[in-house]
Design a protein around this motif. Structure first.
Motif, PDB file in Angstrom:
ATOM      1  N   PHE A  15      54.893  61.145  66.692  1.00  0.00           N
ATOM      2  CA  PHE A  15      55.085  59.941  65.876  1.00  0.00           C
ATOM      3  C   PHE A  15      54.237  60.092  64.614  1.00  0.00           C
ATOM      4  N   HIS A  16      54.810  59.719  63.430  1.00  0.00           N
ATOM      5  CA  HIS A  16      54.103  59.849  62.156  1.00  0.00           C
ATOM      6  C   HIS A  16      54.341  58.604  61.316  1.00  0.00           C
ATOM      7  N   TRP A  17      53.255  58.273  60.482  1.00  0.00           N
ATOM      8  CA  TRP A  17      53.331  57.174  59.514  1.00  0.00           C
ATOM      9  C   TRP A  17      53.358  57.773  58.107  1.00  0.00           C
ATOM     10  N   TYR A  18      54.113  57.112  57.213  1.00  0.00           N
ATOM     11  CA  TYR A  18      54.208  57.560  55.825  1.00  0.00           C
ATOM     12  C   TYR A  18      54.196  56.349  54.917  1.00  0.00           C
TER      13      TYR A  18
ATOM     14  N   VAL B 249      56.895  51.466  50.058  1.00  0.00           N
ATOM     15  CA  VAL B 249      57.839  51.792  51.120  1.00  0.00           C
ATOM     16  C   VAL B 249      57.088  52.528  52.218  1.00  0.00           C
ATOM     17  N   TYR B 250      57.109  51.980  53.396  1.00  0.00           N
ATOM     18  CA  TYR B 250      56.449  52.573  54.562  1.00  0.00           C
ATOM     19  C   TYR B 250      57.520  53.109  55.487  1.00  0.00           C
ATOM     20  N   LYS B 251      57.214  54.212  56.145  1.00  0.00           N
ATOM     21  CA  LYS B 251      58.207  54.858  57.000  1.00  0.00           C
ATOM     22  C   LYS B 251      57.521  55.358  58.263  1.00  0.00           C
ATOM     23  N   ALA B 252      58.245  55.278  59.376  1.00  0.00           N
ATOM     24  CA  ALA B 252      57.763  55.807  60.646  1.00  0.00           C
ATOM     25  C   ALA B 252      58.840  56.720  61.204  1.00  0.00           C
ATOM     26  N   THR B 253      58.392  57.832  61.832  1.00  0.00           N
ATOM     27  CA  THR B 253      59.347  58.760  62.426  1.00  0.00           C
ATOM     28  C   THR B 253      58.920  59.084  63.838  1.00  0.00           C
ATOM     29  N   ILE B 254      59.914  59.317  64.698  1.00  0.00           N
ATOM     30  CA  ILE B 254      59.686  59.772  66.068  1.00  0.00           C
ATOM     31  C   ILE B 254      60.633  60.949  66.291  1.00  0.00           C
ATOM     32  N   SER B 255      60.092  62.043  66.843  1.00  0.00           N
ATOM     33  CA  SER B 255      60.947  63.239  66.972  1.00  0.00           C
ATOM     34  C   SER B 255      60.469  64.099  68.121  1.00  0.00           C
ATOM     35  N   ASP B 256      61.381  64.835  68.639  1.00  0.00           N
ATOM     36  CA  ASP B 256      61.095  65.900  69.600  1.00  0.00           C
ATOM     37  C   ASP B 256      62.253  66.886  69.519  1.00  0.00           C
TER      38      ASP B 256
ATOM     39  N   GLU C 151      55.167  55.910  50.822  1.00  0.00           N
ATOM     40  CA  GLU C 151      55.710  56.586  49.640  1.00  0.00           C
ATOM     41  C   GLU C 151      55.750  58.098  49.880  1.00  0.00           C
ATOM     42  N   ASP C 152      56.237  58.455  51.103  1.00  0.00           N
ATOM     43  CA  ASP C 152      56.410  59.847  51.533  1.00  0.00           C
ATOM     44  C   ASP C 152      55.102  60.603  51.715  1.00  0.00           C
ATOM     45  N   THR C 153      53.974  59.927  51.645  1.00  0.00           N
ATOM     46  CA  THR C 153      52.685  60.549  51.909  1.00  0.00           C
ATOM     47  C   THR C 153      52.236  60.131  53.289  1.00  0.00           C
ATOM     48  N   GLU C 154      51.925  61.108  54.147  1.00  0.00           N
ATOM     49  CA  GLU C 154      51.580  60.772  55.518  1.00  0.00           C
ATOM     50  C   GLU C 154      50.256  60.026  55.577  1.00  0.00           C
ATOM     51  N   ILE C 155      50.224  59.074  56.464  1.00  0.00           N
ATOM     52  CA  ILE C 155      49.023  58.270  56.696  1.00  0.00           C
ATOM     53  C   ILE C 155      48.469  58.649  58.050  1.00  0.00           C
ATOM     54  N   ILE C 156      47.167  58.972  58.067  1.00  0.00           N
ATOM     55  CA  ILE C 156      46.519  59.264  59.345  1.00  0.00           C
ATOM     56  C   ILE C 156      45.764  58.010  59.772  1.00  0.00           C
ATOM     57  N   PRO C 157      46.272  57.267  60.757  1.00  0.00           N
ATOM     58  CA  PRO C 157      45.600  56.021  61.154  1.00  0.00           C
ATOM     59  C   PRO C 157      44.321  56.316  61.925  1.00  0.00           C
ATOM     60  N   ASP C 158      43.429  55.323  61.953  1.00  0.00           N
ATOM     61  CA  ASP C 158      42.176  55.466  62.701  1.00  0.00           C
ATOM     62  C   ASP C 158      42.464  55.584  64.193  1.00  0.00           C
ATOM     63  N   VAL C 159      43.487  54.890  64.649  1.00  0.00           N
ATOM     64  CA  VAL C 159      43.849  54.914  66.065  1.00  0.00           C
ATOM     65  C   VAL C 159      45.251  55.490  66.174  1.00  0.00           C
ATOM     66  N   LYS C 160      45.377  56.469  67.029  1.00  0.00           N
ATOM     67  CA  LYS C 160      46.679  57.092  67.209  1.00  0.00           C
ATOM     68  C   LYS C 160      47.662  56.126  67.883  1.00  0.00           C
ATOM     69  N   PRO C 161      48.965  56.269  67.604  1.00  0.00           N
ATOM     70  CA  PRO C 161      49.955  55.390  68.229  1.00  0.00           C
ATOM     71  C   PRO C 161      49.955  55.534  69.755  1.00  0.00           C
ATOM     72  N   ASP C 162      50.187  54.429  70.440  1.00  0.00           N
ATOM     73  CA  ASP C 162      50.232  54.417  71.903  1.00  0.00           C
ATOM     74  C   ASP C 162      51.678  54.647  72.336  1.00  0.00           C
ATOM     75  N   LEU C 163      52.034  55.918  72.462  1.00  0.00           N
ATOM     76  CA  LEU C 163      53.418  56.219  72.837  1.00  0.00           C
ATOM     77  C   LEU C 163      53.692  55.902  74.292  1.00  0.00           C
ATOM     78  N   GLY C 164      52.622  55.792  75.063  1.00  0.00           N
ATOM     79  CA  GLY C 164      52.853  55.468  76.480  1.00  0.00           C
ATOM     80  C   GLY C 164      53.471  54.092  76.655  1.00  0.00           C
TER      81      GLY C 164
END
Length: 1414
Positions: free
Chosen positions: A1074-1077, A1110-1117, A1079-1092
């Protein structure tokens, strides 16, 4: 002494000689000899009273109201003869007697009446009677404690010659035989009666009755006598009786349970008595403590003697309270209010001997009950009782002196020789109890002045071991109570008399006297039987207990069937085995039980009675009345009569008719079997004969009384051309100014058919008949109007034919023009659901067996084949027209049977009926109303749902869906259905394609209602729907195959004004990333997403326009990738700001003042602030904007507004308004007065300090903290200084000023370059050097540590001082030059705030306050 013997008259005088005896002179004539003995006894009683007044001074405290010992007697005398009325009255103080004649005060000034008073004897003498003296005479005695009266009549007859000689003239006057008096028969009718009373202790009650007297003679008024349980009541502290002409009232001002009972009023005349009774129930008052028992009652005093009395009482009922453990007896001496307890421990029986009384004193007594919860309230205190010798006048005797004189004295006042008295005799037990015996004996003859007393001795039966009882206190009277005996033992007693000369021989001992043995409470009463009495009372009967054990009475308890909530029906013991329980609820079902009582308490409860529903008992009906003749043909007669006024609780089933010839006494029954109608044809009569008839009514209870016989009816054929009388007149719809009268058609119609009727009415008691209808009516009912409300009327009806107006009917019963209280009218409406026309009526009263009778045009409705339905529930009834037609107009009336006066009507005109029929049709054939028209919704997988919502549908609803006029099928894969609770009807199309463009329609049928709705999907609307459907199909496939967003990105604002981006992901596996963006620049959050959990959040700190984008989130595998984005701008950004404004505004604190060197700053702390929020500062009514004068800004925690260089005109009320689209929040500060002055002073101070800080002397740089130098070298300490004005520089060594010399050289070049040069340093040059730079605005000092070492030595490590620099404060006050050329001091700008727009440098920034080091 002269004696007058004419016609039985006599006279006498009394002469008091001394206080110890009285001498009476009397006539020795033969006529008076027979009166002597009576007078002697009267004088003895008078001496007793005189002696007691002298001897027992405490007797005067006794409360004694007037009481007539001898009442007045009526006399009949002749004219010109004298007459005397005598009465004797007692009381303390001595009552005053007033005389009345026929209710008026007797005029004593005329001299015709002589009134004499001697002690308590009062007399009225008329020396010469005349006929005007015939009257009723009343003597009224009164004192402080009440009044009473006695009455007598004097009848003066005229003297006749043949009566001149009276055969009884030789007798004394009082023995004359007067002629027999024939009393007038007075008929008494109660017009108002008192009913049952239900109250509680401490309350009050008044029983009153009014009556009519016939004849009503002023001098022959009846006497009102009040009784409680057959005991006559008189005026007292507890009972007040008032009686006037035609009215009497009894008031119980302070109720106790002693007042409970059956109260009876008897109006007594010489010719008879009229009476009325009702029960008064007095319940226990509130207990002193919860659960305490009720108060005892019926306090009685027995065997009152010189120093003791025996007190008895009755126990209270304990239906809900705990069992009684005992009783306390209290006493109070008359004249005081000090109650003292007589027994230390509770006694368990309802009788207690109280000893230790003082002779001659009077006492009150009362009793309290005790149980485990506490002590009850005290009972009603008894009447005062005096501790006196009851045998006082047995010691008096009379002695005749000289034939004409009589001496009355005490036995012990006669001189005699000094001898002991003789032995008493006749000793016996007058009362026996468990632990005491009351003994009485006959005193011996005694004639000595020496006082005599008695000694009592007891012995166990047959033991002959006599033991003296009263060794300390002598017995003065021949009556004594022996206490402290054993229960169930046999004793013998004897008594000895004694005086100062000795003791007599003992009396003969009594026989065996056995004390009572405690047997316990009574056994439970037997079977309890309840029977109906009235509609609010029940008669209870029971068998007495098999073991009564000195039974006192019974308590009866009642309970509603099934509730187990028992309550007392009586609160005072009832003596008989039957009792009427009053105050019950009609129609309710009760059970009853009974408990027996004796001195020890209550028995077990009896078995419960069988349940009984309260209703009036069946009785035979009252008599019919008003027998009328309706037709006669010479051989038979048609009779009619009115039904009984009282049916006896059951319907009258049959009537019996008797006849007799007028003038005879023999009644004969004219028909067998009985008739069931009130119209009867008596046949077999003799032409020309005259008959009388009487009628009996019968019901289930039996045959009632006979009616009053009819008038004389002559059996002659009717031949008149006019109609005969109508009959069975009845009333309904009685109101204040109108009523409706109904009648039956005459049996005899005359020479032609009846064409109409006329109704006449008159006020009751008058003969002024008024015709209600000038034009005859052809129906058998009429509404009579124009009546006077409250007046009573009678009505009669006449039939009309071509020959004229016929005979009048029998006059109706009187009716009062007044509506029944609470009566209502018939209403007529169209039912909104069914469309039926409904007439409704609610009855304000209902009796058992009452029914509703509906009529059309006052004819009973019997045809129900056309859809007419009568529906009755409780006290309401409805007449329902299921299939009304245009012919159903008319007058509809309803009445309630078994209740008089409950009726109403409603008239439906043809026009009103037409409107109601049209409304009914619309209701029955409705257009089904829709809440929402046909619409669509695209579901997952691209399915299309068409739906609409109706206001209401039934479970029988049917519907069809059409597309382009082609019916759609609900078979798989399509679906069709409805929800009755919501009214939703839907059709789901599994695959929506281009072929479906067009019009969609839904047709609904529900009962008689129909509805239709259409939806047009063509052109752009269809294309948009089709595109959305295809997108949903693709999304369905995507979601099912790889990781995806189950909830796309949304912007959420928390309650603390925090802003987060939130989304949910699903269908993940361990390798999913999972990634946060932004304006197409990735954001590294202080707390990682809780995918569980699948929930991912990105906090946006310091939310403002700077963080928009513009904020964007992606999920991939390895299975694929999904993306969600959101543009935080425009409406999304505005909604977030509005939400923040709402939360921050609600949290805003009050505005506070913070002064700076540049101005006065107003601060409002809140949860969050950013310049994009809709925040407005206002001064008064003027909106402020950001300027050089007003700097608006803030920090993330507060909003600020600073007034730069404030002046007097800047005073006023400042407000901050934080607004959002829904609400606004306002905070205000009044910057004026002292508030402004203090803030302005603080601003001036800070401004001066800032100016001084800027211009004070300062060391700019160049000086080290530590210097290490070798011996014999030259040290130069140089630095740059500044200040305005130019500062002065001085140097110190170890706190001592350095004086310039050859070794120390101090210099200051150009006012800013300062130096200290030390030539040829030595070891003594080591130390702490201080440079001081200072001008008028202050300065500072700098410390330098100098360490000198010798050549070849190790260089030492010198440490700097802890405070290398110290600030020197300015000289106060600080003066700021006002020169125009001098620029205003400008503090260093503060850190930039994210809130305001970029101001000019130096403007609006907060200057830090300089710190000082000392």
């Amino acid at each position: 002494m002269s004696v007058w013997n004419k016609r039985g008259n006599y006279n006498h005088e009394y002469h008091h000689k001394q206080s110890n005896y009285v001498v009476k002179e009397y006539s020795s004539s033969v006529a008076m000899e027979e009166r002597y003995e009576h007078k002697k006894q009267a004088r003895i009683q008078e001496v007793v009273r005189t002696k007691m007044d002298c001897k027992y001074v405490r007797e005067e405290h006794m409360i004694r109201g007037p009481h007539f010992l001898v009442r007045l007697r009526s006399h009949t005398v002749y004219e010109n003869t004298p007459v005397q009325l005598f009465c004797t009255v007692e009381g303390f103080p001595m009552p005053i007697v007033k005389w009345y004649k026929d209710g008026l005060t007797l005029d004593l000034s005329s001299g015709r009446y002589l009134v004499e008073t001697k002690g308590g004897i009062h007399s009225l003498e008329i020396t010469r009677c005349c006929t005007d003296d015939t009257a009723q005479y009343t003597a009224v005695a009164c004192n402080l404690h009440g009044q009473t009266s006695t009455q007598a009549s004097i009848i003066v007859k005229r003297f006749k010659e043949d009566e001149e000689t009276c055969p009884y003239a030789w007798l004394p006057y009082t023995a004359s035989m007067l002629p027999k008096i024939h009393y007038t028969k007075i008929h008494i009718t109660f017009t108002e009666k008192f009913g049952p009373v239900f109250s509680a202790e401490g309350g009050s009650a008044t029983l009153s009755a009014t009556m009519t007297l016939n004849p009503n003679l002023a001098n022959l008024q009846p006497e009102a006598q009040w009784y409680r349980d057959e005991t006559r009541l008189a005026d007292s502290k507890w009972v007040k009786i008032e009686t006037g002409r035609g009215h009497t009232a009894l008031t119980l001002p302070n109720l106790f349970k002693d007042d409970e009972g059956l109260y009876t009023l008897r109006m007594v005349t010489k010719g008879g008595t009229a009476e009325h009774s009702a029960f008064v129930s007095v319940a226990d008052g509130p207990p002193p403590v919860p659960g305490a028992p009720g108060a005892p009652m019926d306090i009685k005093i027995h065997d009152a003697n010189r120093d003791y009395v025996i007190v008895s009482w009755k126990p209270p009922n304990t239906t809900t309270e705990g069992p009684i453990l005992g009783y306390f007896v209290d006493k109070c001496e008359v004249g005081t209010e000090n109650w003292t307890q007589c027994n230390d421990h509770p006694i368990k029986i309802c009788k207690y001997p109280v000893s230790g009384l003082f002779e001659g004193h009077s006492y009150y007594f009362r009793v309290r009950a005790v149980n485990s919860q506490g002590i009850s309230k005290a009972s009603r205190m008894c009447d005062p009782i005096a501790a006196l010798d009851p045998t006082e006048f047995e010691r008096l005797h009379a002695k005749k002196l000289g034939g004409k004189l009589d001496v009355v004295s005490y036995h012990d006042e006669v001189e005699a020789d000094g001898k002991p008295p003789s032995a008493p005799s006749g000793i016996y037990a007058s009362e026996t109890d468990r632990t005491y015996v009351v003994l009485s004996w006959k005193a011996p003859k005694y004639s000595s002045k020496a006082p005599m007393w008695y000694f009592m001795e007891k012995s166990m039966a047959d033991s002959n071991a006599w033991q003296r009882i009263n060794t300390q206190v002598p017995i003065r009277s021949p009556r004594y109570a022996v206490f402290d005996l054993a229960e169930g033992k046999q004793y013998q007693f004897r008594v000895l008399s004694a005086n100062i000369y000795g003791i007599s021989e003992p009396s003969e001992p009594t026989g065996r006297i056995e004390t009572q043995e405690l047997k316990g409470v009574p056994s439970a009463p037997g079977q309890v039987i309840s029977t109906r009495e009235t509609d609010t009372s029940v008669l209870i009967q029971w068998a007495p207990p098999k073991e009564p054990n000195n039974l006192i009475g019974y308590y009866i308890d009642q309970c509603v069937k099934g509730s187990k909530d028992w309550t007392s029906a009586n609160h005072k013991p009832h003596k008989n085995c039957k009792f009427v329980v009053s105050g019950l609820t009609k129609g309710e079902t009760y059970v009853f039980r009974v408990q027996a009582i004796n001195e020890l308490g209550l028995s077990d409860e009896s078995q419960e009675s069988a349940p009984l529903t309260v209703k009036a008992a069946l009785t035979a009906p009252s008599a019919p009345y008003d027998v009328a003749l309706l037709n006669c043909d010479g051989k038979s007669m048609v009779l009619n009569w009115k039904k009984p006024l009282d049916c006896g609780g059951s319907k009258v089933k049959e009537y019996y008719v008797d006849k007799r010839r007028s003038g005879t006494d023999m009644w004969r029954e004219v028909h067998i079997p009985a008739v069931t109608q009130r119209l009867y044809k008596a046949e077999g009569l003799t032409d020309g004969a005259v008959y009388q008839f009487q009628v009996f009514a019968a019901n289930l209870a039996g045959l009632g009384a006979a009616s009053q016989h009819s008038a004389d009816f002559s059996c002659e054929a009717w031949t008149m051309p006019e109609p005969g009388p109508a009959y069975d007149l009845s009333f309904c719809e009685v109101r204040g100014s109108s009523l409706v009268v109904e009648w039956q058609k005459p049996v005899y119609s005359g020479s032609g058919p009846i064409t109409g009727y006329r109704v006449e009415y008159a006020k009751k008691g008058t003969s002024d008949w008024v015709t209600a209808n000038e034009k005859s009516v052809n129906h058998r009912f009429l509404k009579v109007t124009g009546l006077e409300e409250g007046s009573r009327y009678v009505v009669r009806v006449r039939g009309v034919n071509e020959a004229g107006v016929g005979m009048a009917s029998m006059t109706s019963d009187p009716v009062t023009a007044k509506a029944v209280e609470g009566s209502q009218e018939v209403s007529c409406v169209v039912d909104e659901k069914s469309g039926d026309i409904v007439m409704s009526f609610e009855s304000c009263q209902m009796n058992e067996g009452s029914q509703f009778a509906w009529k059309k045009d006052y004819k009973e409705i019997t045809d129900f084949s056309k859809g007419v339905v009568i529906k009755t529930e409780g006290s309401s009834s409805k007449l329902i027209f299921k299939n009304a037609t245009k012919e159903d107009f008319g007058t509809y009336s309803v009445s309630v049977t078994n209740i008089e006066g409950i009726s109403s009507s409603y008239t439906i005109s043809a026009e009103e009926l037409a409107k109601m029929l049209a409304l009914s049709y619309d209701i029955r054939h409705p257009v089904i109303p829709l809440k929402s028209e046909l619409a669509y919704k695209i579901l997952e997988r691209g399915r299309m749902r068409f739906w609409l919502q109706a206001e209401e549908i039934s479970s029988n609803v049917t519907y069809k869906f059409f597309a382009n006029n082609k019916e759609l099928s609900g078979a798989d894969p399509n679906k069709m259905g409805h929800d009755v609770s919501t009214g939703v009807i839907e059709f789901t199309m599994d695959h929506f394609t281009e072929e479906n463009e067009g019009t969609f329609t839904c047709q609904i049928t529900d009962g008689g209602g129909k509805g239709q709705s259409s939806l047009v999907l063509i052109g752009d609307a269809f294309k948009a729907a089709l595109a959305e459907a295809e997108y949903q199909r693709r999304e369905y496939i995507r979601v099912k195959e790889g990781p995806h967003f189950s909830e796309f990105l949304t912007l959420q604002v928390g309650d603390d004004c925090s802003v987060n981006l939130v989304c949910k992901v699903a269908n993940l596996k361990k390798e999913s990333q999972f990634h946060w963006y932004r304006e197409d620049t990735e954001i590294i959050p202080d707390v990682k997403p809780d995918l569980g959990s699948g929930l991912c959040k990105l906090p946006i700190k310091l939310f403002s326009l700077k963080t928009a984008g513009v904020y964007k989130a992606t999920i991939s595998d390895d299975r694929g990738k999904d993306m969600s984005q959101i543009d935080i701008s425009g409406k999304v950004f505005d909604d977030a700001i509005n939400k923040i404004s709402q939360l921050a505004g609600a949290s805003a604190a009050e505005v506070v003042i913070h002064c700076t060197a540049t101005g006065i700053q107003l601060q409002c702390h809140l949860k969050y602030y950013t310049s994009e929020m809709n925040i407005t500062w206002v001064n008064g009514e003027t909106k402020l904007s950001h300027s050089d004068k007003h700097v608006i800004g803030g920090t993330p925690a507060m909003a600020t507004m600073e007034v730069i260089e404030p002046e007097g005109r800047d005073k006023g009320k400042y407000s901050i308004v934080i607004a959002n689209p829904e609400t606004s929040h306002k905070r205000t500060l009044d910057l004026s007065g002292d508030v402004f002055e203090k803030a302005f002073a603080e601003f001036q101070r800070l401004k001066a300090e800032a100016y001084a800080e800027k211009n004070r002397g300062k060391v700019v740089g160049g000086l080290p903290d530590v210097v290490t130098i070798m011996e014999k070298k030259t040290l130069s300490l140089t630095c740059t200084v500044c200040g305005d004005p130019k500062p002065q520089v001085s140097w110190l060594k170890n706190g001592t000023e350095v004086e310039p010399d050859d070794q120390y050289v101090v210099s200051l070049d150009q006012g800013k370059f300062a130096s200290l040069t030390i030539k040829g340093v030595s070891m003594e040059s080591s130390g702490r050097y201080t440079m001081i730079v200072q001008n008028k605005y202050g300065g500072e000092s700098v410390d330098i540590v100098v360490s000198v070492y010798r050549h070849g030595e190790k260089i030492p490590e010198a440490k700097p001082t802890l405070t290398p620099k110290t600030i020197i404060p300015p000289k106060l006050p600080i003066e700021i030059p006002q020169s125009k050329s001098q620029p205003a001091p400008s503090p260093a700008p503060a850190a930039p705030s994210p809130a305001p727009p970029k101001p000019a440098l130096g403007k609006g920034a907060k200057s830090p306050t300089p710190t000082r080091r000392k």
